[in-house]
Each structure stands twice: as C-alpha cells, then as structure tokens.
Design a protein around this motif. Structure first.
Motif, short mmCIF file in Angstrom:
data_model
loop_
_atom_site.label_atom_id
_atom_site.label_comp_id
_atom_site.label_asym_id
_atom_site.label_seq_id
_atom_site.Cartn_x
_atom_site.Cartn_y
_atom_site.Cartn_z
N ASN B 7 24.56 52.40 37.06
CA ASN B 7 24.89 51.27 36.19
C ASN B 7 25.45 50.06 36.93
OD1 ASN B 7 24.03 52.57 33.87
ND2 ASN B 7 26.00 53.61 33.60
N ILE B 8 25.55 50.18 38.24
CA ILE B 8 25.89 48.98 39.02
C ILE B 8 24.62 48.13 39.06
CG2 ILE B 8 26.49 48.10 41.32
CD1 ILE B 8 28.43 50.40 41.58
N GLU B 13 25.50 41.79 41.76
CA GLU B 13 26.23 42.33 42.91
C GLU B 13 26.87 41.26 43.79
OE1 GLU B 13 23.54 44.84 45.20
OE2 GLU B 13 22.40 43.12 45.88
N SER B 14 26.27 40.07 43.88
CA SER B 14 26.86 39.10 44.81
C SER B 14 28.15 38.50 44.27
CB SER B 14 25.86 37.98 45.12
OG SER B 14 25.84 37.07 44.06
N LYS B 15 28.98 38.11 45.22
CA LYS B 15 30.28 37.51 44.87
C LYS B 15 30.07 36.28 43.98
CE LYS B 15 34.42 35.72 47.13
NZ LYS B 15 35.21 35.73 48.35
N ALA B 16 29.06 35.47 44.31
CA ALA B 16 28.78 34.26 43.53
C ALA B 16 28.48 34.62 42.07
CB ALA B 16 27.60 33.51 44.14
N LEU B 18 29.24 37.42 40.42
CA LEU B 18 30.45 37.94 39.77
C LEU B 18 31.30 36.77 39.30
CD1 LEU B 18 31.66 40.77 42.21
CD2 LEU B 18 30.73 41.10 39.91
N GLY B 19 31.40 35.75 40.15
CA GLY B 19 32.21 34.58 39.81
C GLY B 19 31.63 33.81 38.64
N SER B 22 32.12 35.75 35.47
CA SER B 22 33.54 35.79 35.08
C SER B 22 33.95 34.50 34.40
CB SER B 22 34.42 36.01 36.31
OG SER B 22 34.16 37.28 36.84
N VAL B 23 33.46 33.37 34.92
CA VAL B 23 33.79 32.09 34.29
C VAL B 23 33.17 32.03 32.89
CG1 VAL B 23 33.45 29.58 34.43
CG2 VAL B 23 34.03 30.86 36.49
N LEU B 39 33.93 27.79 41.91
CA LEU B 39 33.47 28.87 42.79
C LEU B 39 33.30 28.42 44.24
CD1 LEU B 39 30.88 30.33 40.30
CD2 LEU B 39 33.16 31.22 40.77
N PHE B 84 26.95 42.48 31.76
CA PHE B 84 28.07 42.28 32.69
C PHE B 84 29.20 43.26 32.38
CE2 PHE B 84 31.69 39.72 34.52
CZ PHE B 84 31.28 39.83 35.84
N ASN B 85 29.44 43.50 31.11
CA ASN B 85 30.46 44.49 30.76
C ASN B 85 30.10 45.89 31.27
OD1 ASN B 85 32.72 43.29 29.53
ND2 ASN B 85 31.54 42.88 27.67
N LEU B 88 30.81 45.93 34.91
CA LEU B 88 32.25 46.06 35.18
C LEU B 88 32.73 47.48 34.93
CD1 LEU B 88 33.70 42.71 33.72
CD2 LEU B 88 33.06 43.22 36.09
N LEU B 91 31.73 49.45 37.94
CA LEU B 91 32.62 49.15 39.07
C LEU B 91 33.97 49.84 38.89
CD1 LEU B 91 32.07 45.34 39.81
CD2 LEU B 91 31.25 47.29 41.15
#
Lengths: 100, 100
Positions: B7-8, B13-16, B18-19, B22-23, B39, B84-85, B88, B91
């Motif tokens: 489920n990942i 996966e990238s930091k960008a 995720l950012g 999240s916003v 970001l 996205f949920n 998360l 993770l």
C-alpha cells in the motif's frame, strides 16, 4: 513548510529504499537474493538502490564466497540506522500533521 | 514483505509529492507560487510533480486569469485524498514495524 519536512531524507524516499532499510533494521545481515525476494525487485533495480545507500554510507557491503559461489551481504551502518530513524520520525510528523 | 508494503503508493514516494499532498490536504485550493514557496522547489520540478499527480487523477488543476495574469490553482480530488490517506496508513505501519 514545517520543520519536520527538512528531515525527510531524499536518500530514503523511494519505496525500494524504505523496504531495504526496513529489512536491514530488523535483520543484522542480509544477502542480495533475500532482499530481492522480500522486496520483489529486479536485480538491476535493487543493485542501483543498494549502491546509492552504500555511497551514502548507510550500508556496509561484504563480498564473500560460499564454496565457489559469490555471496554478497548487506548490513545497515550506525549512520544508516540513525539517519533512517530520523527519516521515520519526520514521516511520523508528516502523518500527524495530515490528521490534525 | 508485509502487506502494508503493497500500500505504499509510488505516486507519492518523493519528498516533493509528499509535500504537495500535505499542503493540499489542509488547504482547499492552492496556487502554483504558494506551493513553490512552501516547498522550495524550482518551477520545472514542481510542475513535473504536479503533472504526474494530475495524470493519476489525484489533483484538479484550474487555470484562470486574475486581471491579465494567468493564475493556476490546484486542489486534491476525493480519489487523491483517499489514496494519500492509504499511503500515510502504510507509512505508519512501516514506522511501527521498524520500532518493534
């Protein structure tokens, strides 16, 4: 962006690297084929992620022979464990922030 | 590998990404320059991640004019929020498994 975001470590962002580090946090020393089977990655893909983690000094690689067969094992370094824990802490903060 | 690993979601996966997500989980609608500042990404990098998320149907893009200036806003879709949920949650399982 919040402070925790800075601590998300791009060296661990891919699913493959999260998987590799997760295995190596639990098992002391793992060989290539075990990682490959566990994570279901191709040889080339796994090798390139392992190389990147080795270059970041997060992994130790040991090449030995078992009889005449080469056997390569991987081990997380102290630096790697600490960096991965920091990354997990940052991800945890991100999760918490998304659930507020 | 454990079930949660499936489920990942590689789309996040990238930091960008995720950012970005999240916003957009917190703000209903965000424009390009706000995302860029928040970001700290380059135009090209941010644009390519936004395009990938749009292609996955995780984002809605709206192009408007504010006076004569083009203004593009981004919004998470219901599918994007749910995906996205789930990511998360996966993770979170990974984090818990690493702390056992």
């Amino acid at each position: 962006m919040k402070d925790y975001f800075e601590n998300i470590n791009k060296a661990f962002e891919s699913k493959a690297r999260l998987g590799i580090m997760s295995v190596l946090m639990v098992e002391d020393r793992v060989d290539f084929s075990t990682l490959k089977d566990t994570l279901q990655l191709t040889d080339g893909n796994l090798a390139s992620h392992l190389r990147a983690l080795e270059e970041a000094a997060y992994l130790l690689v040991e090449k030995q022979f078992v009889g005449r067969k080469p056997n390569t094992t991987y081990q997380a370094t102290k630096t790697g464990r600490e960096a991965f824990n920091e990354h997990l802490n940052a991800l945890e903060q991100l999760i918490l922030n998304n659930r507020k």
